[in-house]
Scaffold this motif. Structure first.
Motif, mmCIF file in Angstrom:
data_model
loop_
_atom_site.group_PDB
_atom_site.id
_atom_site.type_symbol
_atom_site.label_atom_id
_atom_site.label_comp_id
_atom_site.label_asym_id
_atom_site.label_seq_id
_atom_site.Cartn_x
_atom_site.Cartn_y
_atom_site.Cartn_z
ATOM 1 N N GLN A 1 0.698 -1.113 -0.020
ATOM 2 C CA GLN A 1 -0.008 -0.302 0.027
ATOM 3 C C GLN A 1 0.571 1.152 0.017
ATOM 4 N N SER B 1 3.883 1.446 -1.196
ATOM 5 C CA SER B 1 4.497 1.851 -2.204
ATOM 6 C C SER B 1 3.488 2.461 -3.278
ATOM 7 N N LYS B 2 2.453 1.947 -3.292
ATOM 8 C CA LYS B 2 1.368 2.634 -4.173
ATOM 9 C C LYS B 2 0.921 4.183 -3.821
ATOM 10 N N GLU C 1 4.027 5.869 -5.040
ATOM 11 C CA GLU C 1 3.926 6.187 -6.457
ATOM 12 C C GLU C 1 2.940 7.139 -6.771
ATOM 13 N N SER D 1 -1.997 0.612 -12.101
ATOM 14 C CA SER D 1 -1.795 0.547 -10.664
ATOM 15 C C SER D 1 -3.060 0.290 -9.899
ATOM 16 N N GLU D 2 -4.219 0.990 -10.577
ATOM 17 C CA GLU D 2 -5.554 0.955 -10.032
ATOM 18 C C GLU D 2 -5.957 -0.672 -10.087
ATOM 19 N N ASP E 1 -3.994 -3.344 -10.375
ATOM 20 C CA ASP E 1 -3.086 -4.001 -9.341
ATOM 21 C C ASP E 1 -3.701 -3.998 -7.928
ATOM 22 N N LEU E 2 -3.958 -2.621 -7.637
ATOM 23 C CA LEU E 2 -4.870 -2.624 -6.306
ATOM 24 C C LEU E 2 -6.201 -3.281 -6.272
ATOM 25 N N THR F 1 -7.019 0.083 1.150
ATOM 26 C CA THR F 1 -6.869 -0.074 -0.541
ATOM 27 C C THR F 1 -8.019 0.430 -1.501
ATOM 28 N N ILE G 1 -6.861 6.776 -6.881
ATOM 29 C CA ILE G 1 -5.985 6.755 -8.460
ATOM 30 C C ILE G 1 -6.949 6.641 -9.551
#
Lengths: 355, 359
Positions: free
Chosen positions: B39, B41-42, B45, B135-136, B138-139, B226, B233
């Motif tokens: 989390q 790291s996101k 990012e 990224s979204e 991935d989450l 998350t 994002i």
């Protein structure tokens, strides 16, 4: 089919593919020499646009509605894609991962496709919107005389894609300061800002006018001014539903085209294209003054009577002659209209078949 | 052993099946921390992306404004002080141009360069949209994983709870059985031994209840964070996409206008330069005409001298010269005659006039 912006029309994926394929064939058939913009680079741009359209990266291809050539937005799209390709690829991750996740979400399919496009695009030479080059031909430090070849490739405001080549000699005391600068070794050269701007601004004018304009600069002696112009390229692309065609063609060829497209051409079932490639030379080694270009007569034939005396005085001063020519390349369906334009001007041009 | 025979001592030998890896305080902390790291790291990012996006959008807005201003000024819609005042102001926005006179740079070329810079900015920003969408995704994938964990933890907690209840029941049954036998007897000692085992099991599985319960709660909390992150994002990606799509369409549509504006601005400079050249040419022609005119007069008035200096003649020239000589003679005679008449008027001597020379 309508204009989407000033002198701009848009082709969808189906028409764009047919258009690019036809234009690429036309460029190859034209066998352009080095007076014209680099054909390989132009084909690189067309291939890049084709790749981008096929992969769904762009939905429309923008074409200049006067000349039928890709417009500045199209050139810029692939050029900027190439500029950002390396950075984007680094952020995207591995193609294998993206491919594997294609079905997971739409973004992965798109990124995988973009990854392939960017990877391919990195190795392609693209046509520039503008490109200046100055090449040193001869340099004699004893006399101070230096000969240069200046080349300008330009996507002109008229929508035509052209190359202007100028060969000139200048004398040391002048050229070191004002027109073209040599490096310390006397091996490479760069045009001064003023001459660069002047040539850029005048690129759309006749070679003759540019010759006179440059030759008037103190210490400069012009030997040759040569323009190689790609276009106009007029097209008609039927797909059974809609006929995509050049919407605003200009000049005698444009008039003939309009008459054809609103007449027999309206029912054409095969893709048709009429492409022209013009050269315009003003040089001291041209033997006979002549225009074999049906779309561009000599200046002397169209100058107003009030200006004639002044024009003749200018020509008397400068020892050059003008030669103009134009190649015609077309599909069988438009051969007749091109021949009619040539015959009307009493020129003798060959029409190369585009199959 | 009649009391014991009623007891369900099989529970003690039963293995509770918890799904997943075995849990301990340490392993739970480890799992939660690795989720938090992901989390974080996101979030990092996202921070970088947001900063970069603000940077790009600001630059892009400025550059598009410049292009827009060019268009407005050249259309004559943006200034009350006249076209050139506005035009000069706009030119001053272009780096490097402020200090240069207009005629030193091609406006068309500058505008095309500006167009390319703007197009690149828009594309850089647009590239982040895909990056954010990735990224979204991935989450959301992470959310799926967390949900599986939550269900797993909930199931394990329930299994632990059920087992604890069974153990509790057994514990109570053992207590009752102990009451029914003689204290200190073998049976009593055996029951106590079983009760100790039950207690140990209870301790183990009640800890599991706590651990799985706690893990479930912490995963639920992670899931919420998350989800919020994914939504942030997504919103950012949508904002950027909306902005870059609009900017990109504007640029696509404006390309011909940009060229037309530049071409028009350059044409005015070319016209001025041409006019200047032609003015010089006109002056030059005027001077030439004057020179020719002056020379003609000179030749007329000095024809005699010129003729005298000529040494070789062809027959045509000779005839011309003869004619000129004859004409010269006539002029000379007239001049002599005029002088004589003047002399007569003044002196009146009556002397006879000199005889004309024979031709």
């Amino acid at each position: 089919m309508v204009l989407v912006a000033l002198h701009t029309q848009a082709l969808g994926p189906k028409h764009a593919g047919a258009y690019i394929a036809l234009l690429e064939r036309g460029l190859r058939a034209a066998r352009l020499n080095n007076a014209f913009p680099d054909r390989r680079r132009l084909q690189g741009t067309l291939s890049a646009l084709d790749q981008a359209m096929q992969r769904g990266i762009y939905e429309q291809l923008y074409v200049d509605s006067r000349t039928g050539l890709p417009n500045m937005a199209s050139y810029t799209r692939v050029l900027t894609d190439q500029e950002i390709a390396a950075g984007s690829l680094a952020r995207m991750g591995e193609h294998e991962d993206l491919s594997r996740r294609r079905d997971e979400a739409e973004v992965f399919a798109r990124l995988a496709s973009k990854h392939e496009y960017f990877t391919w695009l990195k190795g392609i030479e693209l046509a520039p919107v503008d490109l200046h080059r100055v090449l040193l031909r001869r340099h004699d430090p004893m006399t101070g005389a230096a000969s240069f070849r200046m080349e300008l490739t330009k996507l002109d405001g008229s929508g035509l894609y052209m190359q202007l080549t100028i060969e000139l000699t200048q004398i040391a005391s002048v050229w070191r300061r004002r027109v073209i600068d040599l490096d310390k070794d006397g091996e490479s050269a760069a045009a001064s800002q003023a001459i660069h701007a002047m040539i850029y601004r005048c690129a759309a004018l006749d070679a003759e006018t540019i010759f006179v304009r440059l030759h008037g600069i103190e210490g400069v002696s012009v030997e040759r001014v040569q323009r190689g112009v790609i276009g106009p390229v007029l097209f008609a692309l039927p797909d059974g539903v809609e006929l995509a065609r050049t919407l605003e063609p200009e000049g005698p060829l444009g008039d003939a085209w309009q008459a054809w497209i609103t007449g027999p051409g309206a029912r054409t079932s095969t893709p048709e294209m009429a492409a022209t490639f013009a050269t315009d030379i003003a040089a001291v080694d041209v033997r006979e003054e002549k225009s074999n270009d049906p779309l561009s007569p000599l200046l002397t034939e169209r100058i107003a009577p009030a200006e004639r005396a002044r024009y003749e005085e200018i020509r008397r001063r400068y020892p050059f002659k003008v030669f103009k020519d134009r190649k015609f390349i077309g599909t069988a369906g438009v051969r007749g209209l091109m021949q009619a334009v040539i015959d009307a001007s009493r020129c003798r041009n060959l029409i190369y078949d585009l199959r | 052993m009649s009391a014991e025979s009623k007891l369900n001592l099989d529970i003690l030998s039963r293995q509770v099946s918890y799904s997943g890896e075995g849990i301990s305080v340490k392993s739970l902390e480890g799992q939660i921390n690795s989720e938090r790291d992901l989390q974080n790291s996101k979030v990092d990012e996202l921070k970088v992306l947001r900063e970069r996006n603000v940077e790009i959008q600001t630059a892009m807005t400025d550059e598009l404004k410049k292009l827009r201003k060019f268009s407005d000024y050249l259309n004559g819609t943006a200034t009350k002080d006249g076209f050139w005042a506005g035009f000069k102001e706009v030119l001053s926005y272009i780096p490097g141009l402020r200090s240069l006179s207009i005629s030193q740079r091609s406006i068309e070329e500058l505008l095309k360069q500006q167009y390319q810079v703007s197009a690149r900015r828009v594309k850089e920003a647009a590239e982040y949209v895909d990056h954010l969408k990735k990224s979204e995704q991935d989450l959301y994938k992470e959310l799926d994983r967390i949900n599986i964990k939550i269900v797993e933890m909930a199931r394990n907690e329930r299994a632990a709870l059920d087992f604890v209840l069974e153990l509790r029941q057994l514990q109570e049954d053992l207590k009752a059985a102990e009451q029914a036998v003689e204290p200190g007897s073998v049976e009593a000692r055996d029951i106590q031994a079983q009760a100790d085992k039950v207690y140990a099991k209870l301790a183990e599985h009640s800890t599991n209840v706590q651990l799985y319960g706690s893990a479930e709660e912490r995963y639920v909390s992670l899931k919420e964070n998350t989800r919020k992150l994914a939504e942030t994002i997504r919103n950012l990606a949508q904002d950027i996409q909306q902005y870059t799509t609009a900017a990109s369409i504007k640029l696509d549509m404006a390309s011909a206008q940009i060229q037309a504006i530049g071409r028009a601005a350059d044409a005015s400079v070319v016209m001025l330069e041409m006019k200047r050249s032609l003015d010089v040419m006109t002056e030059s022609m005027n001077v030439t005409t004057q020179f020719v005119s002056d020379t003609q007069i000179f030749f007329r008035s000095n024809l005699d001298t010129l003729v005298k200096e000529l040494e070789t003649f062809d027959s045509t020239t000779e005839k011309v010269l003869d004619a000129n000589l004859k004409r010269s003679k006539e002029i000379e005679e007239k001049r002599i005659q005029a002088a004589i008449e003047k002399a007569i008027q003044r002196g009146g001597s009556g002397a006879p006039a000199p005889a004309a020379p024979t031709a």
